[in-house]
Design a protein around this motif. Structure first.
Motif, PDB file in Angstrom:
ATOM      1  N   UNK A 171       0.949  -1.272  -0.079  1.00  0.00           N
ATOM      2  CA  UNK A 171      -0.268  -0.149  -0.143  1.00  0.00           C
ATOM      3  C   UNK A 171       0.947   1.502  -0.068  1.00  0.00           C
ATOM      4  N   UNK A 172       1.841   1.140   0.747  1.00  0.00           N
ATOM      5  CA  UNK A 172       2.750   2.412   0.651  1.00  0.00           C
ATOM      6  C   UNK A 172       3.919   2.538  -0.324  1.00  0.00           C
ATOM      7  N   UNK A 173       4.280   1.093  -0.815  1.00  0.00           N
ATOM      8  CA  UNK A 173       5.295   1.269  -1.899  1.00  0.00           C
ATOM      9  C   UNK A 173       4.596   1.473  -3.365  1.00  0.00           C
ATOM     10  N   UNK A 174       3.468   1.137  -3.476  1.00  0.00           N
ATOM     11  CA  UNK A 174       2.738   1.495  -4.724  1.00  0.00           C
ATOM     12  C   UNK A 174       2.549   3.091  -5.057  1.00  0.00           C
ATOM     13  N   UNK A 175       2.490   3.760  -3.945  1.00  0.00           N
ATOM     14  CA  UNK A 175       2.456   5.246  -4.054  1.00  0.00           C
ATOM     15  C   UNK A 175       3.929   5.879  -4.604  1.00  0.00           C
ATOM     16  N   UNK A 176       4.921   5.129  -4.510  1.00  0.00           N
ATOM     17  CA  UNK A 176       6.507   5.967  -4.880  1.00  0.00           C
ATOM     18  C   UNK A 176       6.344   6.429  -6.207  1.00  0.00           C
ATOM     19  N   UNK A 177       7.240   7.366  -6.437  1.00  0.00           N
ATOM     20  CA  UNK A 177       7.229   7.963  -7.926  1.00  0.00           C
ATOM     21  C   UNK A 177       7.897   7.144  -8.827  1.00  0.00           C
ATOM     22  N   UNK A 178       8.812   6.061  -8.424  1.00  0.00           N
ATOM     23  CA  UNK A 178       9.189   5.012  -9.482  1.00  0.00           C
ATOM     24  C   UNK A 178       8.212   4.161  -9.877  1.00  0.00           C
ATOM     25  N   UNK A 179       7.157   3.900  -9.007  1.00  0.00           N
ATOM     26  CA  UNK A 179       6.024   3.185  -9.343  1.00  0.00           C
ATOM     27  C   UNK A 179       5.195   3.851 -10.662  1.00  0.00           C
ATOM     28  N   UNK A 180       4.975   5.113 -10.202  1.00  0.00           N
ATOM     29  CA  UNK A 180       4.212   6.075 -11.015  1.00  0.00           C
ATOM     30  C   UNK A 180       4.691   5.997 -12.510  1.00  0.00           C
ATOM     31  N   UNK A 181       6.226   6.160 -12.385  1.00  0.00           N
ATOM     32  CA  UNK A 181       6.850   6.395 -13.504  1.00  0.00           C
ATOM     33  C   UNK A 181       6.690   5.049 -14.482  1.00  0.00           C
ATOM     34  N   UNK A 182       6.680   4.088 -13.824  1.00  0.00           N
ATOM     35  CA  UNK A 182       6.547   2.872 -14.481  1.00  0.00           C
ATOM     36  C   UNK A 182       5.346   2.687 -15.260  1.00  0.00           C
ATOM     37  N   UNK A 183       4.203   3.096 -14.367  1.00  0.00           N
ATOM     38  CA  UNK A 183       2.937   2.990 -15.039  1.00  0.00           C
ATOM     39  C   UNK A 183       2.690   3.819 -16.067  1.00  0.00           C
ATOM     40  N   UNK A 184       3.415   5.212 -16.184  1.00  0.00           N
ATOM     41  CA  UNK A 184       3.276   6.099 -16.966  1.00  0.00           C
ATOM     42  C   UNK A 184       4.229   5.674 -18.487  1.00  0.00           C
ATOM     43  N   UNK A 185       5.206   4.664 -18.221  1.00  0.00           N
ATOM     44  CA  UNK A 185       5.712   4.247 -19.442  1.00  0.00           C
ATOM     45  C   UNK A 185       4.932   2.975 -20.184  1.00  0.00           C
ATOM     46  N   UNK A 186       3.862   2.693 -19.671  1.00  0.00           N
ATOM     47  CA  UNK A 186       3.100   1.647 -20.190  1.00  0.00           C
ATOM     48  C   UNK A 186       3.488   0.127 -19.494  1.00  0.00           C
ATOM     49  N   UNK A 187       3.907   0.098 -18.435  1.00  0.00           N
ATOM     50  CA  UNK A 187       4.200  -1.133 -17.700  1.00  0.00           C
ATOM     51  C   UNK A 187       2.975  -1.865 -17.276  1.00  0.00           C
ATOM     52  N   UNK A 188       2.933  -3.173 -17.519  1.00  0.00           N
ATOM     53  CA  UNK A 188       1.779  -3.875 -16.849  1.00  0.00           C
ATOM     54  C   UNK A 188       1.545  -3.901 -15.564  1.00  0.00           C
ATOM     55  N   UNK A 189       0.328  -4.318 -15.057  1.00  0.00           N
ATOM     56  CA  UNK A 189       0.186  -4.444 -13.710  1.00  0.00           C
ATOM     57  C   UNK A 189       1.137  -5.560 -13.063  1.00  0.00           C
ATOM     58  N   UNK A 190       1.113  -6.740 -13.897  1.00  0.00           N
ATOM     59  CA  UNK A 190       2.102  -7.769 -13.590  1.00  0.00           C
ATOM     60  C   UNK A 190       3.635  -7.067 -13.478  1.00  0.00           C
ATOM     61  N   UNK A 191       3.965  -6.309 -14.456  1.00  0.00           N
ATOM     62  CA  UNK A 191       5.430  -5.837 -14.406  1.00  0.00           C
ATOM     63  C   UNK A 191       5.586  -4.779 -13.288  1.00  0.00           C
ATOM     64  N   UNK A 192       4.708  -4.040 -12.909  1.00  0.00           N
ATOM     65  CA  UNK A 192       4.734  -3.042 -11.869  1.00  0.00           C
ATOM     66  C   UNK A 192       4.912  -3.876 -10.363  1.00  0.00           C
ATOM     67  N   UNK A 193       4.029  -4.993 -10.232  1.00  0.00           N
ATOM     68  CA  UNK A 193       4.095  -5.807  -9.174  1.00  0.00           C
ATOM     69  C   UNK A 193       5.159  -6.503  -8.780  1.00  0.00           C
ATOM     70  N   UNK A 194       5.903  -7.085  -9.863  1.00  0.00           N
ATOM     71  CA  UNK A 194       6.973  -8.079  -9.778  1.00  0.00           C
ATOM     72  C   UNK A 194       8.145  -7.423  -9.848  1.00  0.00           C
ATOM     73  N   UNK A 195       8.368  -6.468 -10.779  1.00  0.00           N
ATOM     74  CA  UNK A 195       9.609  -5.662 -10.916  1.00  0.00           C
ATOM     75  C   UNK A 195       9.856  -4.583 -10.045  1.00  0.00           C
ATOM     76  N   UNK A 196       8.876  -3.627  -9.680  1.00  0.00           N
ATOM     77  CA  UNK A 196       9.187  -2.592  -8.954  1.00  0.00           C
ATOM     78  C   UNK A 196       8.538  -2.528  -7.699  1.00  0.00           C
ATOM     79  N   UNK A 197       7.489  -3.372  -7.030  1.00  0.00           N
ATOM     80  CA  UNK A 197       6.720  -3.021  -6.022  1.00  0.00           C
ATOM     81  C   UNK A 197       7.172  -4.172  -5.175  1.00  0.00           C
ATOM     82  N   UNK A 198       7.510  -5.530  -5.551  1.00  0.00           N
ATOM     83  CA  UNK A 198       7.478  -6.589  -4.558  1.00  0.00           C
ATOM     84  C   UNK A 198       9.149  -6.488  -4.069  1.00  0.00           C
ATOM     85  N   UNK A 199      10.200  -6.413  -5.019  1.00  0.00           N
ATOM     86  CA  UNK A 199      11.540  -6.377  -4.344  1.00  0.00           C
ATOM     87  C   UNK A 199      11.697  -5.015  -3.378  1.00  0.00           C
TER      88      UNK A 199
END
Length: 200
Positions: free
Chosen positions: A154-182
């Motif tokens: 809940x806190x990590x997904x609000x970070x700027x790098x997650x928003x940046x990944x979302x803006x580049x067209x990253x899928x939900x799975x990519x956001x979760x596995x590559x940016x949020x989970x680690x």
């Protein structure tokens, strides 16, 4: 980590314990089951490092083989719990729809029952064995991981790098596995270490 003396000493002790449990039975040809006639309740010595028990079995051999069971139960049960709880917590934390409500209500239901009673019942049904114990402890221990990962996501997904990944067209799975989970896994490793000890 290497500069942290207490952590390094703890790691060395743990590695030595694991190597002892795995290698000593092969090197020393240890036998935890053989009863030696006339060697009942012997003090350490005469080829028995820790002495013998009431029926003449080598206590050191039994401790080493018991360590195998303890570590197996601890690590495997904790791994099962993590494999169930971490993905569910990740999904619940990422999605704002009804999936979150369903997962978290299931967590609440599981946590409302007395764990020890359920464990005893399931082990009785499945049969008293180390394998049954691993499955029962693993299946009932996932809720803590789910709640932990859920709150962290809940806190990590609000970070700027997650928003940046979302803006580049990253899928939900990519956001979760590559940016949020680690970035949500640090407390999971701590919980895992305590779970291993708790399972043992």
């Amino acid at each position: 980590f290497v500069r942290h003396r207490v952590a390094m000493v703890s790691l060395i002790i743990l590695v030595l314990e694991i190597l002892s449990i795995l290698l000593l039975p092969l090197i020393l040809d240890l036998d935890p089951f053989t009863s030696y006639p006339g060697q009942f309740n012997q003090a350490p010595g005469n080829g028995f490092l820790f002495g013998t028990d009431a029926v003449g079995r080598d206590i050191f051999s039994r401790i080493i083989y018991g360590g195998r069971v303890s570590l197996s139960v601890g690590f495997i049960a904790a791994s099962i719990s993590a494999l169930i709880g971490v993905p569910l917590g990740l999904i619940a934390g990422f999605y704002d729809n009804g999936v979150r409500g369903v997962i978290m209500r299931i967590v609440d239901i599981f946590m409302s029952f007395p764990a020890l009673v359920i464990q005893m019942v399931l082990v009785t049904v499945l049969g008293a064995s180390a394998r049954s114990l691993m499955l029962v402890l693993g299946f009932l221990g996932w809720t803590g991981y789910t709640r932990l990962v859920y709150s962290k996501v809940l806190s990590v997904k609000q970070e700027v790098y997650v928003e940046a990944a979302k803006s580049t067209g990253a899928t939900n799975l990519t956001q979760m596995v590559r940016y949020i989970l680690p970035n949500a896994m640090a407390p999971v490793f701590v919980t895992f270490s305590f779970a291993v000890a708790g399972n043992i």
